[in-house]
Design an enzyme around this catalytic site. Sequence first.
Site, PDB file in Angstrom:
ATOM      1  N   LYS A  13      21.708  75.941  47.651  1.00 11.70           N
ATOM      2  CA  LYS A  13      21.204  77.239  47.167  1.00 11.70           C
ATOM      3  C   LYS A  13      19.995  77.717  47.963  1.00 11.70           C
ATOM      4  O   LYS A  13      19.941  78.856  48.412  1.00 11.70           O
ATOM      5  CB  LYS A  13      20.808  77.151  45.679  1.00 11.70           C
ATOM      6  CG  LYS A  13      21.983  77.073  44.729  1.00 11.70           C
ATOM      7  CD  LYS A  13      21.454  76.814  43.319  1.00 11.70           C
ATOM      8  CE  LYS A  13      20.683  75.539  43.349  1.00 11.70           C
ATOM      9  NZ  LYS A  13      20.468  74.745  42.236  1.00 11.70           N
ATOM     10  N   ARG A  88      19.554  78.386  33.597  1.00  5.78           N
ATOM     11  CA  ARG A  88      20.150  77.050  33.600  1.00  5.78           C
ATOM     12  C   ARG A  88      20.743  76.677  32.258  1.00  5.78           C
ATOM     13  O   ARG A  88      21.352  75.616  32.128  1.00  5.78           O
ATOM     14  CB  ARG A  88      19.081  76.000  33.924  1.00  5.78           C
ATOM     15  CG  ARG A  88      18.702  76.033  35.360  1.00  5.78           C
ATOM     16  CD  ARG A  88      17.970  74.774  35.710  1.00  5.78           C
ATOM     17  NE  ARG A  88      17.383  75.010  37.003  1.00  5.78           N
ATOM     18  CZ  ARG A  88      17.204  74.077  37.916  1.00  5.78           C
ATOM     19  NH1 ARG A  88      17.523  72.845  37.674  1.00  5.78           N
ATOM     20  NH2 ARG A  88      16.686  74.386  39.069  1.00  5.78           N
ATOM     21  N   ARG A 122      17.262  64.926  51.818  1.00 11.46           N
ATOM     22  CA  ARG A 122      16.558  66.207  51.721  1.00 11.46           C
ATOM     23  C   ARG A 122      15.056  66.081  51.968  1.00 11.46           C
ATOM     24  O   ARG A 122      14.384  65.217  51.420  1.00 11.46           O
ATOM     25  CB  ARG A 122      16.802  66.803  50.331  1.00 11.46           C
ATOM     26  CG  ARG A 122      16.079  68.109  50.089  1.00 11.46           C
ATOM     27  CD  ARG A 122      16.748  68.926  49.031  1.00 11.46           C
ATOM     28  NE  ARG A 122      16.383  68.521  47.678  1.00 11.46           N
ATOM     29  CZ  ARG A 122      16.833  69.148  46.584  1.00 11.46           C
ATOM     30  NH1 ARG A 122      17.657  70.166  46.690  1.00 11.46           N
ATOM     31  NH2 ARG A 122      16.458  68.736  45.400  1.00 11.46           N
ATOM     32  N   ARG A 153      10.449  65.472  47.813  1.00 13.46           N
ATOM     33  CA  ARG A 153       9.954  65.940  46.512  1.00 13.46           C
ATOM     34  C   ARG A 153       9.795  64.787  45.530  1.00 13.46           C
ATOM     35  O   ARG A 153      10.611  63.874  45.506  1.00 13.46           O
ATOM     36  CB  ARG A 153      10.921  66.980  45.943  1.00 13.46           C
ATOM     37  CG  ARG A 153      10.603  68.383  46.425  1.00 13.46           C
ATOM     38  CD  ARG A 153      11.690  69.366  46.119  1.00 13.46           C
ATOM     39  NE  ARG A 153      12.244  69.206  44.779  1.00 13.46           N
ATOM     40  CZ  ARG A 153      13.242  69.952  44.310  1.00 13.46           C
ATOM     41  NH1 ARG A 153      13.794  70.871  45.061  1.00 13.46           N
ATOM     42  NH2 ARG A 153      13.690  69.770  43.090  1.00 13.46           N
TER      43      ARG A 153
HETATM   44  P1  ADP Z   1      16.904  71.277  41.721  1.00 10.22           P
HETATM   45  O1  ADP Z   1      17.922  72.381  41.824  1.00 10.22           O
HETATM   46  O2  ADP Z   1      17.065  70.241  42.793  1.00 10.22           O
HETATM   47  O3  ADP Z   1      16.843  70.663  40.366  1.00 10.22           O
HETATM   48  P2  ADP Z   1      14.681  73.194  41.514  1.00 10.22           P
HETATM   49  O4  ADP Z   1      13.624  73.407  42.523  1.00 10.22           O
HETATM   50  O5  ADP Z   1      15.622  74.321  41.264  1.00 10.22           O
HETATM   51  O6  ADP Z   1      15.473  71.898  42.029  1.00 10.22           O
HETATM   52  O7  ADP Z   1      14.039  72.780  40.124  1.00 10.22           O
HETATM   53  C1  ADP Z   1      13.149  71.703  39.999  1.00 10.22           C
HETATM   54  C2  ADP Z   1      12.817  71.468  38.541  1.00 10.22           C
HETATM   55  O8  ADP Z   1      12.133  72.614  37.995  1.00 10.22           O
HETATM   56  C3  ADP Z   1      14.012  71.264  37.599  1.00 10.22           C
HETATM   57  O9  ADP Z   1      14.503  69.935  37.606  1.00 10.22           O
HETATM   58  C4  ADP Z   1      13.390  71.650  36.253  1.00 10.22           C
HETATM   59  O10 ADP Z   1      12.575  70.618  35.745  1.00 10.22           O
HETATM   60  C5  ADP Z   1      12.483  72.807  36.628  1.00 10.22           C
HETATM   61  N1  ADP Z   1      13.194  74.097  36.490  1.00 10.22           N
HETATM   62  C6  ADP Z   1      13.556  74.935  37.499  1.00 10.22           C
HETATM   63  N2  ADP Z   1      14.201  76.017  37.011  1.00 10.22           N
HETATM   64  C7  ADP Z   1      14.248  75.869  35.674  1.00 10.22           C
HETATM   65  C8  ADP Z   1      14.799  76.633  34.596  1.00 10.22           C
HETATM   66  N3  ADP Z   1      15.459  77.779  34.810  1.00 10.22           N
HETATM   67  N4  ADP Z   1      14.633  76.172  33.333  1.00 10.22           N
HETATM   68  C9  ADP Z   1      13.994  75.024  33.088  1.00 10.22           C
HETATM   69  N5  ADP Z   1      13.456  74.241  34.039  1.00 10.22           N
HETATM   70  C10 ADP Z   1      13.584  74.649  35.327  1.00 10.22           C
END
Ligand code: ADP
Length: 215
Positions: A13, A88, A122, A153
């Site tokens: 993404k 999500r 990654r 990360r």
């Molecule tokens: P990944 O897709 O690898 O999980 P992201 O950078 O999208 O990485 O998200 C990292 C973390 O941020 C998630 O595991 C979650 O804890 C939090 N997060 C991101 N977006 C949301 C969301 N829409 N709702 C709740 N928590 C979120």
Amino acid sequence: MKLLIMGAQGSGKGTQCEELTKIYNIPAISTGDLFRGIIATGSELGKKVKTIIDAGALVPDETTVEVLKDRLSKSDCQNGFILDGFPRTMEQAKLLEGITQIDKVIYLNIETKTAIERIGGRRTCPNCSHIHNINYPGDPEYCSVCGTKYVVRDDDTEESILKRLQTFKEKTLPIVDYYRSKGLVIEINANINKEYALNQITEGLNNYLKGLGEY
Ligand code: ADP
Ligand code: ZN
């Protein structure tokens, strides 16, 4: 054009967003990046959020929606945007409907095995969020965009990744079906490579824009 990009962890993404933002001239907004920005400030909220994220859990809807709403109110979002990492959960999808209307949803469909392999290699740039995979060509240590040293990360541990993939299946995949039933989804085979995926995405989006008479 208001877009969502959805897909499991490791589906690419962030990588696609980097290209799409240049091609369509709209900002890419990642809730994960917004949270990492808040963590970097060292605030109380940042500390709370870090504990949740490192465990691979979801930040509560209330906090997430507030952070997102604030970002969407900025002037660069007025002509559209591409949302990465939101919604999500079905609850978040419903809350989003109260904020704005989405034109198209890009779904990067990837096999779990491939996703796990990709996240293992990654690296992320802490400065500009560029993502690189050490199993692919390119400097494995320094960001090809801004020169900053890449980091792994804190939440890219095996335990957290498996938990996030499970949450994706349980909570996020049903939203893809929901958008599919509304005819919004452009589904992409994300197992091949990033060039192939980008090609499929732009073909789908350009067809959509053609239908609107804008392109
Ligand atoms: P990944 O897709 O690898 O999980 P992201 O950078 O999208 O990485 O998200 C990292 C973390 O941020 C998630 O595991 C979650 O804890 C939090 N997060 C991101 N977006 C949301 C969301 N829409 N709702 C709740 N928590 C979120
Ligand atoms: Zn960088």
